[in-house]
Motif scaffolding. Structure first.
Motif, PDB file in Angstrom:
ATOM      1  N   LEU A  68       0.852  -1.189   0.000  1.00 63.13           N
ATOM      2  CA  LEU A  68       0.000   0.000   0.000  1.00 63.13           C
ATOM      3  C   LEU A  68       0.886   1.237   0.000  1.00 63.13           C
ATOM      4  CD1 LEU A  68      -3.189   0.755   2.037  1.00 63.13           C
ATOM      5  CD2 LEU A  68      -1.292   2.388   2.099  1.00 63.13           C
ATOM      6  N   TYR A  69       0.619   2.136  -0.945  1.00 60.45           N
ATOM      7  CA  TYR A  69       1.336   3.405  -1.041  1.00 60.45           C
ATOM      8  C   TYR A  69       0.342   4.536  -0.802  1.00 60.45           C
ATOM      9  CZ  TYR A  69       5.222   0.775  -2.918  1.00 60.45           C
ATOM     10  OH  TYR A  69       6.249  -0.118  -3.069  1.00 60.45           O
ATOM     11  N   ASP A  70       0.707   5.446   0.083  1.00 61.76           N
ATOM     12  CA  ASP A  70      -0.177   6.544   0.460  1.00 61.76           C
ATOM     13  C   ASP A  70       0.112   7.769  -0.394  1.00 61.76           C
ATOM     14  OD1 ASP A  70      -2.042   8.069   1.807  1.00 61.76           O
ATOM     15  OD2 ASP A  70      -1.268   7.610   3.803  1.00 61.76           O
ATOM     16  N   ALA A  71      -0.964   8.497  -0.745  1.00 59.22           N
ATOM     17  CA  ALA A  71      -0.815   9.698  -1.564  1.00 59.22           C
ATOM     18  C   ALA A  71      -0.865  10.983  -0.752  1.00 59.22           C
ATOM     19  CB  ALA A  71      -1.918   9.735  -2.622  1.00 59.22           C
ATOM     20  N   TYR A  72      -1.273  10.895   0.512  1.00 60.17           N
ATOM     21  CA  TYR A  72      -1.595  12.098   1.288  1.00 60.17           C
ATOM     22  C   TYR A  72      -0.429  12.483   2.197  1.00 60.17           C
ATOM     23  CZ  TYR A  72      -4.680  15.309   3.869  1.00 60.17           C
ATOM     24  OH  TYR A  72      -5.270  16.406   4.433  1.00 60.17           O
ATOM     25  N   MET A  73       0.242  13.597   1.875  1.00 67.64           N
ATOM     26  CA  MET A  73       1.454  13.956   2.582  1.00 67.64           C
ATOM     27  C   MET A  73       1.206  14.562   3.959  1.00 67.64           C
ATOM     28  SD  MET A  73       3.878  12.825   0.831  1.00 67.64           S
ATOM     29  CE  MET A  73       5.332  13.623   1.511  1.00 67.64           C
ATOM     30  N   VAL A  74      -0.010  14.956   4.266  1.00 68.84           N
ATOM     31  CA  VAL A  74      -0.302  15.509   5.585  1.00 68.84           C
ATOM     32  C   VAL A  74      -0.036  14.477   6.680  1.00 68.84           C
ATOM     33  CG1 VAL A  74      -2.135  16.381   7.092  1.00 68.84           C
ATOM     34  CG2 VAL A  74      -1.917  17.258   4.759  1.00 68.84           C
ATOM     35  N   HIS A  75      -0.412  13.225   6.419  1.00 64.52           N
ATOM     36  CA  HIS A  75      -0.149  12.186   7.420  1.00 64.52           C
ATOM     37  C   HIS A  75       0.888  11.172   6.924  1.00 64.52           C
ATOM     38  CE1 HIS A  75      -3.919  10.003   5.666  1.00 64.52           C
ATOM     39  NE2 HIS A  75      -2.840   9.508   5.111  1.00 64.52           N
ATOM     40  N   ALA A  76       1.801  11.611   6.069  1.00 68.29           N
ATOM     41  CA  ALA A  76       2.787  10.700   5.486  1.00 68.29           C
ATOM     42  C   ALA A  76       3.630   9.994   6.543  1.00 68.29           C
ATOM     43  CB  ALA A  76       3.694  11.459   4.520  1.00 68.29           C
ATOM     44  N   VAL A  77       4.099  10.724   7.540  1.00 64.46           N
ATOM     45  CA  VAL A  77       4.938  10.123   8.572  1.00 64.46           C
ATOM     46  C   VAL A  77       4.162   9.064   9.342  1.00 64.46           C
ATOM     47  CG1 VAL A  77       6.199  10.560  10.714  1.00 64.46           C
ATOM     48  CG2 VAL A  77       6.470  12.116   8.780  1.00 64.46           C
ATOM     49  N   ASP A  78       2.923   9.391   9.715  1.00 63.82           N
ATOM     50  CA  ASP A  78       2.092   8.423  10.445  1.00 63.82           C
ATOM     51  C   ASP A  78       1.813   7.194   9.590  1.00 63.82           C
ATOM     52  OD1 ASP A  78       1.950  10.020  12.688  1.00 63.82           O
ATOM     53  OD2 ASP A  78       0.125  11.036  12.043  1.00 63.82           O
ATOM     54  N   SER A  79       1.575   7.392   8.302  1.00 64.84           N
ATOM     55  CA  SER A  79       1.307   6.280   7.400  1.00 64.84           C
ATOM     56  C   SER A  79       2.515   5.360   7.286  1.00 64.84           C
ATOM     57  CB  SER A  79       0.921   6.823   6.022  1.00 64.84           C
ATOM     58  OG  SER A  79       0.789   5.791   5.079  1.00 64.84           O
ATOM     59  N   LEU A  80       3.700   5.936   7.141  1.00 64.33           N
ATOM     60  CA  LEU A  80       4.919   5.136   7.056  1.00 64.33           C
ATOM     61  C   LEU A  80       5.155   4.361   8.351  1.00 64.33           C
ATOM     62  CD1 LEU A  80       7.127   7.796   5.256  1.00 64.33           C
ATOM     63  CD2 LEU A  80       6.397   5.621   4.267  1.00 64.33           C
ATOM     64  N   LYS A  81       4.920   5.008   9.480  1.00 63.87           N
ATOM     65  CA  LYS A  81       5.085   4.328  10.769  1.00 63.87           C
ATOM     66  C   LYS A  81       4.060   3.218  10.952  1.00 63.87           C
ATOM     67  CE  LYS A  81       7.288   8.079  13.356  1.00 63.87           C
ATOM     68  NZ  LYS A  81       7.183   9.018  14.506  1.00 63.87           N
ATOM     69  N   ALA A  82       2.886   3.378  10.331  1.00 59.62           N
ATOM     70  CA  ALA A  82       1.826   2.379  10.465  1.00 59.62           C
ATOM     71  C   ALA A  82       2.092   1.131   9.631  1.00 59.62           C
ATOM     72  CB  ALA A  82       0.480   2.984  10.069  1.00 59.62           C
ATOM     73  N   GLY A  83       3.031   1.225   8.695  1.00 61.53           N
ATOM     74  CA  GLY A  83       3.373   0.047   7.903  1.00 61.53           C
ATOM     75  C   GLY A  83       3.095   0.142   6.421  1.00 61.53           C
ATOM     76  N   SER A  84       2.806   1.339   5.910  1.00 59.49           N
ATOM     77  CA  SER A  84       2.644   1.461   4.461  1.00 59.49           C
ATOM     78  C   SER A  84       3.966   1.148   3.779  1.00 59.49           C
ATOM     79  CB  SER A  84       2.184   2.872   4.081  1.00 59.49           C
ATOM     80  OG  SER A  84       3.191   3.834   4.352  1.00 59.49           O
ATOM     81  N   ALA A  85       3.880   0.712   2.521  1.00 59.23           N
ATOM     82  CA  ALA A  85       5.094   0.365   1.778  1.00 59.23           C
ATOM     83  C   ALA A  85       5.874   1.588   1.356  1.00 59.23           C
ATOM     84  CB  ALA A  85       4.730  -0.462   0.546  1.00 59.23           C
ATOM     85  N   GLY A  86       5.200   2.745   1.345  1.00 61.90           N
ATOM     86  CA  GLY A  86       5.868   3.966   0.941  1.00 61.90           C
ATOM     87  C   GLY A  86       4.868   5.014   0.539  1.00 61.90           C
ATOM     88  N   LEU A  87       5.325   5.962  -0.281  1.00 65.76           N
ATOM     89  CA  LEU A  87       4.521   7.109  -0.685  1.00 65.76           C
ATOM     90  C   LEU A  87       4.443   7.200  -2.201  1.00 65.76           C
ATOM     91  CD1 LEU A  87       6.080   9.678   1.835  1.00 65.76           C
ATOM     92  CD2 LEU A  87       3.907   8.425   2.092  1.00 65.76           C
ATOM     93  N   SER A  88       3.291   7.654  -2.685  1.00 66.12           N
ATOM     94  CA  SER A  88       3.094   7.873  -4.119  1.00 66.12           C
ATOM     95  C   SER A  88       2.246   9.134  -4.246  1.00 66.12           C
ATOM     96  CB  SER A  88       2.396   6.675  -4.764  1.00 66.12           C
ATOM     97  OG  SER A  88       2.326   6.820  -6.162  1.00 66.12           O
ATOM     98  N   CYS A  89       2.910  10.269  -4.356  1.00 67.79           N
ATOM     99  CA  CYS A  89       2.248  11.566  -4.186  1.00 67.79           C
ATOM    100  C   CYS A  89       2.679  12.548  -5.269  1.00 67.79           C
ATOM    101  CB  CYS A  89       2.604  12.140  -2.812  1.00 67.79           C
ATOM    102  SG  CYS A  89       4.396  12.157  -2.517  1.00 67.79           S
ATOM    103  N   ILE A  90       1.836  13.542  -5.534  1.00 66.77           N
ATOM    104  CA  ILE A  90       2.186  14.517  -6.561  1.00 66.77           C
ATOM    105  C   ILE A  90       3.374  15.378  -6.151  1.00 66.77           C
ATOM    106  CG2 ILE A  90      -0.223  14.596  -7.332  1.00 66.77           C
ATOM    107  CD1 ILE A  90      -0.270  17.524  -6.244  1.00 66.77           C
ATOM    108  N   GLN A  91       3.618  15.529  -4.852  1.00 61.29           N
ATOM    109  CA  GLN A  91       4.735  16.353  -4.391  1.00 61.29           C
ATOM    110  C   GLN A  91       6.071  15.825  -4.912  1.00 61.29           C
ATOM    111  OE1 GLN A  91       2.175  15.341  -2.566  1.00 61.29           O
ATOM    112  NE2 GLN A  91       1.274  17.193  -1.677  1.00 61.29           N
ATOM    113  N   GLY A  92       6.119  14.528  -5.205  1.00 62.23           N
ATOM    114  CA  GLY A  92       7.328  13.948  -5.752  1.00 62.23           C
ATOM    115  C   GLY A  92       7.607  14.360  -7.178  1.00 62.23           C
ATOM    116  N   ASN A  93       6.653  15.019  -7.823  1.00 60.40           N
ATOM    117  CA  ASN A  93       6.898  15.552  -9.160  1.00 60.40           C
ATOM    118  C   ASN A  93       7.499  16.948  -9.114  1.00 60.40           C
ATOM    119  OD1 ASN A  93       6.225  13.431 -10.889  1.00 60.40           O
ATOM    120  ND2 ASN A  93       4.039  13.815 -10.608  1.00 60.40           N
ATOM    121  N   TYR A  94       7.680  17.473  -7.920  1.00 61.26           N
ATOM    122  CA  TYR A  94       8.437  18.701  -7.714  1.00 61.26           C
ATOM    123  C   TYR A  94       9.813  18.377  -7.141  1.00 61.26           C
ATOM    124  CZ  TYR A  94       3.844  21.080  -7.903  1.00 61.26           C
ATOM    125  OH  TYR A  94       2.609  21.553  -8.282  1.00 61.26           O
ATOM    126  N   PHE A  95       9.801  17.600  -6.055  1.00 61.36           N
ATOM    127  CA  PHE A  95      11.015  17.355  -5.282  1.00 61.36           C
ATOM    128  C   PHE A  95      11.106  15.879  -4.893  1.00 61.36           C
ATOM    129  CE2 PHE A  95       9.102  21.513  -3.959  1.00 61.36           C
ATOM    130  CZ  PHE A  95       9.884  22.319  -4.783  1.00 61.36           C
TER     131      PHE A  95
END
Length: 309
Positions: free
Chosen positions: A191-218
C-alpha cells in the motif's frame, strides 16, 4: 529489521509545444526519478493526464518507459478507462503485455457513483475473473469520482494472490491503518499513500511507501522522508511541515506547476498540458519560485543531495 520504504512517482507526461508526447524529455524524466531514489514508477496515471491520451499513446508511452527502465525498478500502469467490463479487461491484457509488473484498476470506473457497494464489489470480482492471473492493483483516483475501497473487501481481494498494489487516497489515517492491517496476509502486497499531511504516520503504520504529486516537484525530498520518517529529529518535522504548509501551491495549477518547477531544475520539459492546466498569472509564477526557494533552503538545512540533469 525495518523494511525499506519506497517512493513511487506518479509520472508526468512531457509534451512538445505541439502537444505531442515528448519522448526525449520523458527519458530525461525517468532518469531524474531514478537518480533521486525512486523505488518504482506509476506510469499512465492521473498525473500523466491519462484521460487525455489515446489508447495507442498509452500503450506506446508505457512500452517506452519499460524499455528505458530496463528492470531497474518495478513499474505499474493504469489499464482501465471508461468502457464495459469486458473491454476494460481486454485493455488490461494489452497493458500487461508491455512488460509492467502490475496493472492498475481505477475504482471509480467499476461502478457508477450512485451504485451500491454490492454492485461495485461484484464488478471487481468479475473483472478479476476476466483477466486471468494478471497481477492487479487499485487506485482510488479522484476522476471520474473517488470510490474508496473498504478495508475488509481489500483484505478479501489480497487473499486471492492477485492484488499486489494499492494507491490510497482516502485521506484518513485510520482508514489507511485498517487497509494495511487487512493486507498483511500477503507478503507481496504493498500500500502506497498519496496524502502527505499524514505521510509520517502512514509510514510508521506500515505502508510500503509514498506515491504523491509532491514527488513531481522534489522527488529526492520524498525519498528522504521515506528513509528518515522514523528518526526522532527536528529535520523530519521540518520536512513534514514543508509538505503540509505548501500543499495548496503544489495543487493549484498542477501538473503545469510541477512541469514549471522541473524546468527550473534543469529538465528539458515544457509546461504544455493537455488537460487544461496552465500558469495563468504572475502570482502563479511568484508562488512557485518561492516554493523552489523554500525547498533549496530546506535541502541545505537537512544536508539533502539535490538532483538535476
Amino acid at each position: 529489521m525495518m523494511i525499506p520504504k519506497k517512493f513511487v512517482p506518479v509520472m508526468l507526461t512531457p509534451f512538445q509545444e505541439s502537444a505531442a508526447i515528448d519522448y526525449k524529455a520523458l527519458e530525461e524524466l525517468v532518469e531524474f526519478y531514478l537518480s533521486a531514489g525512486a523505488g518504482g514508477l506509476f506510469a499512465n496515471c492521473l498525473s500523466s493526464e491519462m484521460y487525455d491520451l489515446s489508447r495507442e499513446e498509452r500503450l506506446a508511452m508505457v512500452s517506452f518507459i519499460v524499455e528505458k527502465v530496463n528492470g531497474r525498478v518495478p513499474i505499474v500502469a493504469t489499464g482501465t478507462f471508461p468502457d464495459t467490463l469486458e473491454n476494460q479487461a481486454s485493455f488490461i491484457k494489452e497493458m500487461h503485455s508491455t512488460g509492467i509488473d502490475s496493472v492498475i484498476v481505477i475504482t471509480g470506473l467499476l461502478a457508477g457513483e450512485s451504485d451500491s457497494e454490492q454492485v461495485f464489489e461484484a464488478n471487481v470480482k468479475k473483472l478479476l475473473d476476466l483477466t486471468g492471473d494478471i497481477p492487479l492493483g487499485f487506485y482510488e483516483c479522484p476522476v471520474p469520482y473517488k470510490r474508496i475501497l473498504r478495508a475488509d473487501f481489500l483484505g478479501e481481494l489480497v487473499k486471492t494472490g492477485r492484488i499486489r498494489y494499492h494507491k490510497d487516497t482516502c485521506l484518513d489515517i485510520d482508514g489507511v491503518r485498517a487497509k494495511i492491517a487487512a493486507g498483511k496476509s500477503a507478503a507481496d502486497f504493498a500500500l502506497y499513500d498519496a496524502y502527505m499531511v499524514h505521510a509520517v504516520d502512514s509510514l510508521k503504520a506500515g505502508s510500503a511507501g509514498l506515491s504523491c504529486i509532491q514527488g513531481n516537484y522534489f522527488p529526492e525530498l520524498v525519498v528522504w522522508l521515506c528513509t528518515h520518517y522514523n528518526d526522532n529529529s527536528e529535520d523530519v518535522d521540518k520536512v513534514r511541515r514543508f509538505f503540509t504548509e505548501n500543499m495548496a501551491v503544489m495543487h493549484d495549477t498542477y501538473p503545469a506547476s510541477a512541469k514549471y518547477i522541473l524546468g527550473k531544475r534543469g529538465l528539458g520539459i515544457t509546461q504544455v498540458c493537455r488537460n487544461g492546466s496552465a500558469l495563468s498569472s504572475g502570482a502563479d509564477y511568484d508562488n512557485l519560485d518561492g516554493l523552489l526557494q523554500k525547498f533549496e533552503e530546506l535541502a541545505e538545512q537537512i544536508n539533502l543531495k539535490v538532483y538535476s540533469l
